[in-house]
Write a protein that holds these residues in place. Sequence first.
Motif, short mmCIF file in Angstrom:
data_model
loop_
_atom_site.label_atom_id
_atom_site.label_comp_id
_atom_site.label_asym_id
_atom_site.label_seq_id
_atom_site.Cartn_x
_atom_site.Cartn_y
_atom_site.Cartn_z
N ALA A 130 3.12 -0.31 5.55
CA ALA A 130 1.95 0.45 5.10
C ALA A 130 1.96 1.83 5.75
O ALA A 130 2.39 2.00 6.89
N TYR A 178 -8.55 -4.70 -0.03
CA TYR A 178 -7.09 -4.65 -0.01
C TYR A 178 -6.56 -5.54 1.11
O TYR A 178 -6.81 -5.29 2.28
N ILE A 201 -0.12 4.16 -2.72
CA ILE A 201 -1.08 4.98 -1.99
C ILE A 201 -1.74 6.03 -2.87
O ILE A 201 -2.95 6.30 -2.73
N ILE A 230 -4.78 -5.35 6.62
CA ILE A 230 -3.35 -5.12 6.60
C ILE A 230 -2.76 -5.64 7.92
O ILE A 230 -3.17 -5.20 8.99
N ALA A 232 -9.88 -2.90 4.14
CA ALA A 232 -8.45 -3.20 4.23
C ALA A 232 -8.16 -4.24 5.29
O ALA A 232 -8.60 -4.10 6.44
N ILE A 283 -3.55 4.06 6.85
CA ILE A 283 -4.54 3.51 5.93
C ILE A 283 -5.64 4.54 5.71
O ILE A 283 -6.21 5.07 6.68
N MET A 320 0.83 -1.20 0.00
CA MET A 320 0.00 0.00 0.00
C MET A 320 0.87 1.25 0.00
O MET A 320 0.52 2.27 -0.61
N GLU A 321 2.01 1.17 0.67
CA GLU A 321 2.93 2.31 0.72
C GLU A 321 3.35 2.73 -0.68
O GLU A 321 3.47 3.93 -0.96
#
Length: 318
Positions: free
Chosen positions: A83, A77, A62, A96, A94, A86, A58-59
């Motif tokens: 990450a 996701y 984004i 994560i 999400a 969020i 995700m980083e």
Amino acid sequence: MHYDVFNGDADGILALLQLRLADPKDSTLITGVKRDISLLKQVDTQQASSVTVLDVSMEKNIDALEKLLERQIPVFYADHHRAPAIPQSSYLHAMINTSPDVCTGLLVNDHLKGKYYLWAIAAAFGDNLKASALRQAKLRGVSESLAANLEQLGIYINYNGYGRSIEDLHFHPAQLYKMLLNFENPEPLFTDKESIFYQLQQAYHQDMGRAESAQVLFNNDHCKVVCLEDAAWSRRVSGVFGNDLANQSPDKAHAVFTKNIDDSFTISVRAPLNNKQGADEICVQFPTGGGRAGAAGVNALPAAQLEEFIQVFSDYYK
């Protein structure tokens, strides 16, 4: 139009496989070699009605994610890499979890309440989460022989994802996913000697045999650095070779350098299996670096920074 966006390694492929066995969808597939992680920007926001993203940082995505949410496109996701904060949106579901003992395949397995647990176990083995995979196997009463086959399957699928480009791979990750989608569980792959399992097994052992002659750049009690030549075979084994070294010496950190045509290096880092921390912290200090605590990498390290990287790497784990 629904989009499935997924990493081209075992974790990404087998996470999606579980989801689509449970919830079949006509979708546009977006994937690539394992290190091709800026995938979400390939989604056509004018066409997308919904998006699933699996095992993709995700980083690193984004901006593309926020654009999808701004257009009120629902996004599911699931991931286990570093990450950022969020995004808070009713259009984002999400999952994560950055724990070093979790992979996306296991997150999806929990989401589906274990419906396709054999594929999840293979995904965990493929991400070199052997202890997590064996815990799941024991929990589910999987025999030792089947667990051993699942381990090899995960390793082979993961191996197939490494390369500078799709041309380095034996199978395009999207093609491999589609082939596996024909199987509700992986057991038939182990009995058919013509299956994809045995095709990848042969290729894997051939390439790994070549890796045994890798040049050692640095080695002490805490870490080891090896270098592979600029060749398709070495790019294919760069990640799984690092896993293999880590399994052989679980108290040591390992870095596998692979030479690139422009004199830069692609690097795969594996934290010690008995202390799965720091791989991402090391790699993000360098341009094109990223990953997770237990396993990370740098896509293109300039040759001038080779000694600096080894110093940072060895200092971290001393």
